[in-house]
Design an enzyme around this catalytic site. Sequence first.
Site, PDB file in Angstrom:
ATOM      1  N   ALA A 260       0.773  -1.240   0.000  1.00  0.00           N
ATOM      2  CA  ALA A 260       0.000   0.000   0.000  1.00  0.00           C
ATOM      3  C   ALA A 260       0.806   1.293   0.000  1.00  0.00           C
ATOM      4  O   ALA A 260       0.341   2.313  -0.498  1.00  0.00           O
ATOM      5  CB  ALA A 260      -0.930  -0.003   1.204  1.00  0.00           C
ATOM      6  N   ALA A 261       1.982   1.282   0.593  1.00  0.00           N
ATOM      7  CA  ALA A 261       2.698   2.538   0.831  1.00  0.00           C
ATOM      8  C   ALA A 261       3.292   3.114  -0.461  1.00  0.00           C
ATOM      9  O   ALA A 261       3.731   2.343  -1.322  1.00  0.00           O
ATOM     10  CB  ALA A 261       3.814   2.308   1.845  1.00  0.00           C
TER      11      ALA A 261
ATOM     12  N   CYS B  77       4.103  -0.407 -12.619  1.00  0.00           N
ATOM     13  CA  CYS B  77       4.554   0.715 -13.454  1.00  0.00           C
ATOM     14  C   CYS B  77       5.731   0.225 -14.296  1.00  0.00           C
ATOM     15  O   CYS B  77       6.742   0.891 -14.445  1.00  0.00           O
ATOM     16  CB  CYS B  77       4.900   1.940 -12.621  1.00  0.00           C
ATOM     17  SG  CYS B  77       6.094   1.662 -11.318  1.00  0.00           S
TER      18      CYS B  77
ATOM     19  N   ARG C 192       7.957   3.887   4.694  1.00  0.00           N
ATOM     20  CA  ARG C 192       6.940   4.207   3.696  1.00  0.00           C
ATOM     21  C   ARG C 192       5.541   4.097   4.298  1.00  0.00           C
ATOM     22  O   ARG C 192       4.652   4.867   3.968  1.00  0.00           O
ATOM     23  CB  ARG C 192       7.085   3.287   2.480  1.00  0.00           C
ATOM     24  CG  ARG C 192       8.279   3.637   1.593  1.00  0.00           C
ATOM     25  CD  ARG C 192       8.562   2.548   0.563  1.00  0.00           C
ATOM     26  NE  ARG C 192       7.505   2.361  -0.411  1.00  0.00           N
ATOM     27  CZ  ARG C 192       7.475   2.938  -1.610  1.00  0.00           C
ATOM     28  NH1 ARG C 192       8.451   3.731  -1.987  1.00  0.00           N
ATOM     29  NH2 ARG C 192       6.480   2.704  -2.441  1.00  0.00           N
TER      30      ARG C 192
HETATM   31  N1  SAM Z   1       0.393   1.223  -3.921  1.00  0.00           N
HETATM   32  C1  SAM Z   1       1.349   2.262  -3.557  1.00  0.00           C
HETATM   33  C2  SAM Z   1       0.784   3.613  -3.919  1.00  0.00           C
HETATM   34  O1  SAM Z   1      -0.005   3.703  -4.862  1.00  0.00           O
HETATM   35  O2  SAM Z   1       1.102   4.610  -3.237  1.00  0.00           O
HETATM   36  C3  SAM Z   1       2.706   2.004  -4.186  1.00  0.00           C
HETATM   37  C4  SAM Z   1       3.260   0.628  -3.886  1.00  0.00           C
HETATM   38  S1  SAM Z   1       4.908   0.335  -4.451  1.00  0.00           S
HETATM   39  C5  SAM Z   1       4.707   0.093  -6.157  1.00  0.00           C
HETATM   40  C6  SAM Z   1       5.241  -1.305  -3.887  1.00  0.00           C
HETATM   41  C7  SAM Z   1       5.267  -1.467  -2.385  1.00  0.00           C
HETATM   42  O3  SAM Z   1       5.279  -2.855  -2.073  1.00  0.00           O
HETATM   43  C8  SAM Z   1       6.488  -0.879  -1.683  1.00  0.00           C
HETATM   44  O4  SAM Z   1       6.084   0.098  -0.781  1.00  0.00           O
HETATM   45  C9  SAM Z   1       7.113  -2.080  -0.951  1.00  0.00           C
HETATM   46  O5  SAM Z   1       7.618  -1.736   0.319  1.00  0.00           O
HETATM   47  C10 SAM Z   1       5.923  -3.000  -0.837  1.00  0.00           C
HETATM   48  N2  SAM Z   1       6.213  -4.431  -0.628  1.00  0.00           N
HETATM   49  C11 SAM Z   1       7.208  -5.176  -1.156  1.00  0.00           C
HETATM   50  N3  SAM Z   1       7.099  -6.457  -0.763  1.00  0.00           N
HETATM   51  C12 SAM Z   1       5.983  -6.537   0.017  1.00  0.00           C
HETATM   52  C13 SAM Z   1       5.333  -7.588   0.728  1.00  0.00           C
HETATM   53  N4  SAM Z   1       5.823  -8.846   0.713  1.00  0.00           N
HETATM   54  N5  SAM Z   1       4.224  -7.301   1.430  1.00  0.00           N
HETATM   55  C14 SAM Z   1       3.726  -6.045   1.460  1.00  0.00           C
HETATM   56  N6  SAM Z   1       4.311  -5.012   0.820  1.00  0.00           N
HETATM   57  C15 SAM Z   1       5.424  -5.251   0.105  1.00  0.00           C
END
Ligand code: SAM
Length: 322
Positions: A108-109, A242, A136
Amino acid sequence: SSDYRNSVSLPRYVRVNTIKTTVEEVIEHFQSEGYVLEEPIKILNNLSPKTIRKDFHLSDLLILPPNTDLHNHALYLSGNIILQDKASCFPSYICSPSINSYAIDACAAPGNKTSHLSAIMNNTGKIWAFDLDKKRLKLLEKLTQRAGCKNIEAIHKSFLDVDPLDERYSKVEYILVDPSCSGSGIVNRLDGLVDSSEQETYQSDLIQKTQERLKNLSEFQIKIILHAFKFPSAKKVVYSTCSIHSQENEQVVKEVLQQNNNFILANRNDVIPTWDRRGISSEFVDDEESAEKLIRTLPEDFTNGFFVACFVRKTSYMENSA
Ligand code: SAM
């Protein structure tokens, strides 16, 4: 087309946070600052300075000329508007969780898509927002509070470690999966992943590293979608990247469709049918319809390079369309 990412400047997209304000109010605010309201158009080059218009596809999105800096604007600092590229507004819009429903944002972050989900739900129901990155996630908490969201619980945890059979999530119907990706679609970022003329000068081990990275990313992406499919009440799972690499996009879709029996792709009609650029059909031999159900965007569309797939539970989807 190989070096578009350095030369393009995209329009300044402004998502109106409908939790706090309305599209009309935001337009009026900009008009009071001397902006002129113009008609929606599809071709967004040569936008005149100090003009504002509604987006052609998304009702809560406004378009200002490129390089309009709004990071110190009162409406931004108060959470009335969110600065978010058009394509990255597609996943929550396509997911369209209903009022009072339960949703999960798996990765989500910093939470732009989470606050969008929250606004579409009219701040009702509940969204569990997971992320692996603590910093994040803190930013997500700050930004979603600023946006006035009251239906979000942020949890610092890998989504893969969330038990789909946990009673808490038994009513979750909507899941957004926006995992880490190569980022190769982002304009103005040079990560050396796509440029073919550049690749010729690459050391072969660098190419191999790139391929390895894409392979690792896609394995993770497949895992995380299949995990989302395990939630017993999930009826819609929206996947986005993306990235412009089919390894992270169409090929991931093909793989998860093959590895599960419950979820199929939603029909083209339910996935922004007015958007022309669809999935890459050559990735789906004997099954061109599948590509039509997917969404791709490119800088030629005046957005970042982006990809969206909308999976729906076969049983509930068939019932509803019957
Ligand atoms: N959805 C967000 C937004 O629109 O603001 C952007 C998300 S970004 C593309 C991908 C995110 O996935 C990163 O913040 C990363 O920390 C998180 N991430 C990576 N592996 C993960 C996991 N196993 N579980 C949850 N989050 C994860």
